[in-house]
Enzyme design. Structure first.
Site, PDB file in Angstrom:
ATOM      1  CG  HIS A 130      20.430 -76.924  62.318  1.00  0.00           C
ATOM      2  ND1 HIS A 130      20.004 -76.199  61.234  1.00  0.00           N
ATOM      3  CD2 HIS A 130      21.780 -76.765  62.371  1.00  0.00           C
ATOM      4  CE1 HIS A 130      21.037 -75.633  60.637  1.00  0.00           C
ATOM      5  NE2 HIS A 130      22.130 -75.948  61.315  1.00  0.00           N
TER       6      HIS A 130
ATOM      7  CG  HIS B 137      21.680 -68.998  61.538  1.00  0.00           C
ATOM      8  ND1 HIS B 137      21.971 -69.898  60.549  1.00  0.00           N
ATOM      9  CD2 HIS B 137      22.800 -68.265  61.727  1.00  0.00           C
ATOM     10  CE1 HIS B 137      23.227 -69.725  60.175  1.00  0.00           C
ATOM     11  NE2 HIS B 137      23.748 -68.750  60.864  1.00  0.00           N
TER      12      HIS B 137
ATOM     13  CG  ASP C  36      25.936 -75.641  63.173  1.00  0.00           C
ATOM     14  OD1 ASP C  36      26.684 -74.742  62.750  1.00  0.00           O
ATOM     15  OD2 ASP C  36      24.928 -76.026  62.550  1.00  0.00           O
TER      16      ASP C  36
ATOM     17  CG  ASP D 265      29.344 -78.987  63.993  1.00  0.00           C
ATOM     18  OD1 ASP D 265      30.107 -78.407  64.765  1.00  0.00           O
ATOM     19  OD2 ASP D 265      28.920 -78.479  62.927  1.00  0.00           O
TER      20      ASP D 265
ATOM     21  CE  LYS E 238      30.705 -75.927  62.743  1.00  0.00           C
ATOM     22  NZ  LYS E 238      29.465 -75.871  61.966  1.00  0.00           N
TER      23      LYS E 238
ATOM     24  CG  HIS F 126      22.764 -71.968  63.743  1.00  0.00           C
ATOM     25  ND1 HIS F 126      23.859 -71.390  63.142  1.00  0.00           N
ATOM     26  CD2 HIS F 126      22.626 -73.197  63.160  1.00  0.00           C
ATOM     27  CE1 HIS F 126      24.358 -72.239  62.248  1.00  0.00           C
ATOM     28  NE2 HIS F 126      23.644 -73.343  62.245  1.00  0.00           N
TER      29      HIS F 126
ATOM     30  CB  CYS G  31      30.406 -79.023  59.631  1.00  0.00           C
ATOM     31  SG  CYS G  31      28.950 -77.945  59.445  1.00  0.00           S
TER      32      CYS G  31
HETATM   33 ZN   LIG Z   1      23.941 -75.032  61.090  1.00  0.00          ZN
END
Ligand SMILES: [Zn+2]
Length: 329
Positions: free
Chosen positions: A179, A132, A126, A81, A204, A128, A249
């Protein structure tokens, strides 16, 4: 060291009745300054024979499935990330309690990519959807699934509060600012991060209803991102983890790598985190799980199979035991 070890090993392997004590001597010579306890543990794991001797077949098995992991490890560098939102965007680490600068990992990671030949490199994202569940701005949408606080108290929940949502299983969730929305500027990798040819991508957090700190599994450990299969299909033995954020993470990714029996190295100067005490707890926990914590300038000999830290030797020995325990004679 590996060569002289290989020669000695070969000599033993030609003999069909080598006492276990000789194997122990060999193992002791392989690792630098090992404790007697760890030598015994490794020896116990790789000795299938219960009669005090090893046959040449036993040695062959140990050579192919234990020693080879040490001297010819298959490495994956997992860069977690390193995305704009965690560096200069809505969830910049500089505005978190530890006030760290996420951009500082970029030159460290780039140097590793230049200097060290990892077998595989993975970039995680990351990733989303706009609706989310981890976004504080979406709380109204998900309020009826709140367990803590109760649904009628949803308006009292502040940014960065921890709540609990119902689900299978019920899960703790920190409320984050929006984010890494799929395709947004904030979701892109930092512009200076070197993206190598053949690098693999892992996404993810794409399911709107569940967060995913780990690059292996969502937070309920229900859905896999595919990373585990990617690593297994490439016979990866060693996972080097770095990126953002150390205590979230990176933590969850490295923890899953340990639980899936990879030999895990956290490259600590290629990570930045949210909270200083959580960062040190993460390192302690990973140590307890058998991972090692190293700085980037000490990585090359590990990747080349020229240095054998006992902690990683123990993981390889445990994997050997798991694979062959039912073959004991
Ligand atoms: Zn996140």
């Amino acid at each position: 060291m590996a060569r002289s070890f290989a020669e000695t090993f070969q000599k033993y392997a030609e003999n069909d009745k080598v006492p276990v004590s000789s194997l122990k001597e060999l193992i002791r010579s392989l690792f630098s300054d090992p404790s007697e306890e760890s030598v015994n543990k490794v020896c116990e794991c790789v000795t299938l024979s219960k009669n005090g001797h090893l046959s040449s077949d036993d040695f062959k098995l140990i050579w192919e499935n234990f020693i080879q992991v040490l001297i010819k490890p298959v490495s994956a560098f997992v860069i977690v990330d390193v995305q704009n939102d965690f560096i200069s965007g809505s969830l910049a680490l500089s505005s978190c309690p530890a006030k760290e600068d996420g951009a500082e990992v970029v030159p460290v990671i780039n140097k590793l990519l230049d200097d060290v030949v990892f077998d595989y490199v993975f970039y995680t994202y990351d990733w989303h959807p706009h609706n989310h569940i981890s976004f504080h701005s979406n709380l109204k949408t998900y309020k009826d699934t709140l367990l803590r606080p109760t649904p009628d108290q949803w308006e009292s929940v502040c940014m960065f509060d921890r709540v609990q949502f119902d689900g299978r299983p019920p899960l703790e969730q920190t409320m984050w600012p929006d984010h890494c929305i799929q395709g947004s500027e904030g979701s892109k990798l930092h512009k200076d991060l070197k993206v190598i040819e053949g690098g693999l991508e892992v996404y993810k957090g794409f399911n709107p209803c569940i967060d995913s700190y780990s690059a292996f599994w969502d937070n309920g450990e229900v859905t896999s991102t595919g990373l585990l299969d990617e690593l297994k299909s490439r016979n990866v033995t060693d996972v080097y983890v770095c990126g953002l954020a150390t205590d979230i993470c990176v933590n969850f990714t490295a923890t899953h790598a340990c639980k899936h029996n990879f030999r895990v190295v956290l490259v600590e100067d290629a990570c930045r985190g949210v909270d200083l005490s959580a960062i040190s707890e993460t390192k302690q926990k990973l140590n307890d799980l058998g991972a090692i914590i190293r700085t980037s300038d000490t990585i090359a000999p590990l990747v080349k199979g020229e240095e054998f830290p006992m902690e990683l030797g123990l993981v390889a020995a445990e994997n050997f035991r798991r694979k062959f325990a039912n073959m004991s004679t």
